[in-house]
Scaffold this motif. Structure first.
Motif, PDB file in Angstrom:
ATOM      1  N   ASP A   1      -3.258  -5.738  -8.734  1.00 36.96           N
ATOM      2  CA  ASP A   1      -3.651  -7.147  -8.812  1.00 36.96           C
ATOM      3  C   ASP A   1      -2.931  -7.970  -7.743  1.00 36.96           C
ATOM      4  O   ASP A   1      -3.524  -8.853  -7.118  1.00 36.96           O
ATOM      5  CB  ASP A   1      -3.350  -7.702 -10.198  1.00 36.96           C
ATOM      6  CG  ASP A   1      -4.327  -7.197 -11.253  1.00 36.96           C
ATOM      7  OD1 ASP A   1      -5.383  -6.640 -10.874  1.00 36.96           O
ATOM      8  OD2 ASP A   1      -4.031  -7.347 -12.455  1.00 36.96           O
ATOM      9  N   ILE A   2      -1.653  -7.683  -7.524  1.00 33.13           N
ATOM     10  CA  ILE A   2      -0.908  -8.389  -6.476  1.00 33.13           C
ATOM     11  C   ILE A   2      -1.536  -8.111  -5.112  1.00 33.13           C
ATOM     12  O   ILE A   2      -1.732  -9.014  -4.298  1.00 33.13           O
ATOM     13  CB  ILE A   2       0.576  -7.976  -6.491  1.00 33.13           C
ATOM     14  CG1 ILE A   2       1.274  -8.532  -7.741  1.00 33.13           C
ATOM     15  CG2 ILE A   2       1.298  -8.464  -5.226  1.00 33.13           C
ATOM     16  CD1 ILE A   2       2.671  -7.973  -7.973  1.00 33.13           C
ATOM     17  N   GLY A   3      -1.864  -6.852  -4.863  1.00 34.35           N
ATOM     18  CA  GLY A   3      -2.424  -6.466  -3.573  1.00 34.35           C
ATOM     19  C   GLY A   3      -3.819  -7.001  -3.321  1.00 34.35           C
ATOM     20  O   GLY A   3      -4.258  -7.094  -2.167  1.00 34.35           O
TER      21      GLY A   3
ATOM     22  N   ALA B   1      -4.555   2.662  -3.481  1.00 35.07           N
ATOM     23  CA  ALA B   1      -4.143   1.544  -2.624  1.00 35.07           C
ATOM     24  C   ALA B   1      -5.294   0.995  -1.791  1.00 35.07           C
ATOM     25  O   ALA B   1      -5.072   0.183  -0.892  1.00 35.07           O
ATOM     26  CB  ALA B   1      -3.007   1.988  -1.714  1.00 35.07           C
ATOM     27  N   LYS B   2      -6.529   1.384  -2.091  1.00 32.14           N
ATOM     28  CA  LYS B   2      -7.665   0.924  -1.308  1.00 32.14           C
ATOM     29  C   LYS B   2      -7.781  -0.597  -1.375  1.00 32.14           C
ATOM     30  O   LYS B   2      -7.802  -1.187  -2.452  1.00 32.14           O
ATOM     31  CB  LYS B   2      -8.948   1.560  -1.829  1.00 32.14           C
ATOM     32  CG  LYS B   2     -10.177   1.192  -1.005  1.00 32.14           C
ATOM     33  CD  LYS B   2     -11.416   1.891  -1.539  1.00 32.14           C
ATOM     34  CE  LYS B   2     -12.653   1.529  -0.719  1.00 32.14           C
ATOM     35  NZ  LYS B   2     -13.868   2.215  -1.246  1.00 32.14           N
TER      36      LYS B   2
ATOM     37  N   MET C   1       7.385  -9.970 -17.920  1.00 35.92           N
ATOM     38  CA  MET C   1       7.621  -8.683 -17.289  1.00 35.92           C
ATOM     39  C   MET C   1       6.453  -7.758 -17.605  1.00 35.92           C
ATOM     40  O   MET C   1       6.012  -7.671 -18.751  1.00 35.92           O
ATOM     41  CB  MET C   1       8.933  -8.066 -17.780  1.00 35.92           C
ATOM     42  CG  MET C   1       9.354  -6.797 -17.037  1.00 35.92           C
ATOM     43  SD  MET C   1       8.654  -5.267 -17.715  1.00 35.92           S
ATOM     44  CE  MET C   1       9.600  -5.104 -19.226  1.00 35.92           C
ATOM     45  N   THR C   2       5.955  -7.081 -16.565  1.00 38.14           N
ATOM     46  CA  THR C   2       4.896  -6.089 -16.732  1.00 38.14           C
ATOM     47  C   THR C   2       5.290  -4.849 -15.949  1.00 38.14           C
ATOM     48  O   THR C   2       5.715  -4.953 -14.801  1.00 38.14           O
ATOM     49  CB  THR C   2       3.543  -6.621 -16.218  1.00 38.14           C
ATOM     50  OG1 THR C   2       3.239  -7.859 -16.865  1.00 38.14           O
ATOM     51  CG2 THR C   2       2.419  -5.629 -16.490  1.00 38.14           C
ATOM     52  N   SER C   3       5.138  -3.674 -16.552  1.00 36.39           N
ATOM     53  CA  SER C   3       5.505  -2.423 -15.874  1.00 36.39           C
ATOM     54  C   SER C   3       4.313  -1.474 -15.858  1.00 36.39           C
ATOM     55  O   SER C   3       4.314  -0.433 -16.500  1.00 36.39           O
ATOM     56  CB  SER C   3       6.707  -1.770 -16.567  1.00 36.39           C
ATOM     57  OG  SER C   3       7.877  -2.505 -16.354  1.00 36.39           O
ATOM     58  N   THR C   4       3.275  -1.857 -15.146  1.00 37.66           N
ATOM     59  CA  THR C   4       2.096  -1.009 -15.006  1.00 37.66           C
ATOM     60  C   THR C   4       1.666  -0.974 -13.545  1.00 37.66           C
ATOM     61  O   THR C   4       2.026  -1.850 -12.760  1.00 37.66           O
ATOM     62  CB  THR C   4       0.913  -1.547 -15.841  1.00 37.66           C
ATOM     63  OG1 THR C   4       0.506  -2.806 -15.310  1.00 37.66           O
ATOM     64  CG2 THR C   4       1.294  -1.700 -17.305  1.00 37.66           C
ATOM     65  N   ARG C   5       0.881   0.030 -13.213  1.00 40.64           N
ATOM     66  CA  ARG C   5       0.337   0.101 -11.861  1.00 40.64           C
ATOM     67  C   ARG C   5      -0.642  -1.038 -11.605  1.00 40.64           C
ATOM     68  O   ARG C   5      -0.790  -1.497 -10.475  1.00 40.64           O
ATOM     69  CB  ARG C   5      -0.395   1.431 -11.658  1.00 40.64           C
ATOM     70  CG  ARG C   5       0.489   2.658 -11.809  1.00 40.64           C
ATOM     71  CD  ARG C   5      -0.349   3.893 -11.605  1.00 40.64           C
ATOM     72  NE  ARG C   5       0.421   5.102 -11.816  1.00 40.64           N
ATOM     73  CZ  ARG C   5      -0.050   6.324 -11.610  1.00 40.64           C
ATOM     74  NH1 ARG C   5      -1.295   6.485 -11.174  1.00 40.64           N
ATOM     75  NH2 ARG C   5       0.705   7.383 -11.813  1.00 40.64           N
ATOM     76  N   GLN C   6      -1.316  -1.485 -12.674  1.00 37.83           N
ATOM     77  CA  GLN C   6      -2.362  -2.484 -12.508  1.00 37.83           C
ATOM     78  C   GLN C   6      -1.840  -3.775 -11.903  1.00 37.83           C
ATOM     79  O   GLN C   6      -2.508  -4.407 -11.091  1.00 37.83           O
ATOM     80  CB  GLN C   6      -3.033  -2.782 -13.857  1.00 37.83           C
ATOM     81  CG  GLN C   6      -4.218  -3.730 -13.752  1.00 37.83           C
ATOM     82  CD  GLN C   6      -5.321  -3.173 -12.869  1.00 37.83           C
ATOM     83  OE1 GLN C   6      -5.746  -2.028 -13.041  1.00 37.83           O
ATOM     84  NE2 GLN C   6      -5.790  -3.980 -11.913  1.00 37.83           N
TER      85      GLN C   6
ATOM     86  N   ALA D   1       0.830  -1.210   0.000  1.00 41.79           N
ATOM     87  CA  ALA D   1       0.000   0.000   0.000  1.00 41.79           C
ATOM     88  C   ALA D   1       0.862   1.256   0.000  1.00 41.79           C
ATOM     89  O   ALA D   1       0.561   2.235  -0.691  1.00 41.79           O
ATOM     90  CB  ALA D   1      -0.931  -0.004   1.208  1.00 41.79           C
ATOM     91  N   SER D   2       1.975   1.237   0.753  1.00 42.36           N
ATOM     92  CA  SER D   2       2.848   2.414   0.792  1.00 42.36           C
ATOM     93  C   SER D   2       3.560   2.618  -0.539  1.00 42.36           C
ATOM     94  O   SER D   2       3.805   3.752  -0.955  1.00 42.36           O
ATOM     95  CB  SER D   2       3.866   2.297   1.931  1.00 42.36           C
ATOM     96  OG  SER D   2       4.859   1.319   1.640  1.00 42.36           O
ATOM     97  N   VAL D   3       3.893   1.525  -1.213  1.00 45.01           N
ATOM     98  CA  VAL D   3       4.495   1.636  -2.543  1.00 45.01           C
ATOM     99  C   VAL D   3       3.508   2.277  -3.500  1.00 45.01           C
ATOM    100  O   VAL D   3       3.844   3.191  -4.263  1.00 45.01           O
ATOM    101  CB  VAL D   3       4.925   0.242  -3.071  1.00 45.01           C
ATOM    102  CG1 VAL D   3       5.430   0.344  -4.509  1.00 45.01           C
ATOM    103  CG2 VAL D   3       6.005  -0.360  -2.183  1.00 45.01           C
TER     104      VAL D   3
END
Length: 201
Positions: A138-140, A87-88, A129-134, A77-79
C-alpha cells in the motif's frame, strides 16, 4: 549496527502482540503509546540515547520499538523482493530502523492512525502498528499511511524488569506525539524528547 543484509518476511510468523496481556502495568509506569527515553547516565551501547515507543506493558512484561536508530535507506521494491513479496509497480525509497536487539527478523510498521486494516493495532491516539506485507504494498502504491516508520527487531522486558529499571531511573517516561515519532530529526530526537519531558516536570 551493520546494515540489514537479509530482511525477513513481515508476519511470516505472528509478531509479538502488543495487546497480549490482560492486566495493566502498575500505575505510573510505561504504558502503550508513551516513550522511554534513555537516561543520560545509561551507557549500555544498544540503548545509549535510545528513544523507545512502548507497544505493550502489562503483568507479562513489556515490549517496544526503538524509533531513533536508522540503519539504511533502500528502495521499497528491494525490501519487498527481500521478503518475497510482489514488488510490481512499487515506487519510492524507505528508511529501515533497528527496532531493538530481539528477533531482528520480525518487522514492524509504525504509522499514522488514519490507515487501518484488520491486522492493525492501535497503540495510542494518532499512532498505530501493522506488521503485514500488505502495508508495504500500500505504501509503494501510494495507498498507505501518511506517516510511517519501518523497524526490524524490538526491545523486550521480562515481568517486573521495566518497573525495576524505571525505579532505578534508567528511563525517563515522555509523552509521545506523532511529530516526535515520525517527523523530528532522528539525530536530535533523544535530546528533543528528553528536553520536552524535563520542561514538563
Amino acid at each position: 549496527m551493520a546494515k540489514f543484509a537479509v530482511l525477513a518476511v513481515l508476519a511470516a510468523a505472528a509478531p509479538p502482540t502488543p495487546g497480549a496481556g490482560t492486566d495493566a502495568a502498575p500505575e505510573g509506569t510505561g504504558v502503550p503509546g508513551q516513550l522511554l527515553v534513555a537516561s543520560p547516565h545509561l551507557d549500555d551501547p544498544p540503548f545509549d540515547q535510545a528513544v523507545i515507543l512502548v507497544l505493550r506493558h502489562d503483568k507479562n512484561g513489556a515490549m517496544g520499538v526503538v524509533i531513533n536508530r536508522p540503519v539504511e535507506e533502500r528502495s521499497l521494491a528491494s525490501v519487498m523482493d527481500a521478503i518475497g513479496a510482489d514488488a510490481k509497480g512499487v515506487e519510492g525509497r524507505v528508511r529501515l530502523f533497528a527496532g531493538g536487539p530481539v528477533q531482528l527478523e520480525v518487522g514492524f510498521v509504525l504509522h499514522s492512525a488514519e490507515y487501518h486494516r484488520a491486522q492493525t493495532m492501535d497503540i495510542d491516539r494518532g499512532v498505530a502498528m501493522t506488521s503485514t506485507r500488505q502495508i508495504l504494498s500500500d505504501i509503494g502504491h501510494k495507498r498507505g499511511p501518511r506517516k510511517f516508520l519501518i523497524a526490524f527487531g524490538y526491545c523486550g522486558w521480562a515481568p517486573g524488569q521495566l518497573e525495576s529499571e524505571l525505579a532505578q531511573h534508567v528511563w525517563v517516561i515522555a509523552s509521545a506525539d506523532p511529530k516526535l515519532i515520525f517527523d523530528d530529526d532522528r539525530k536530535q530526537l533523544w535530546q528533543e524528547a528528553l528536553t520536552r519531558q524535563l520542561h514538563a516536570l
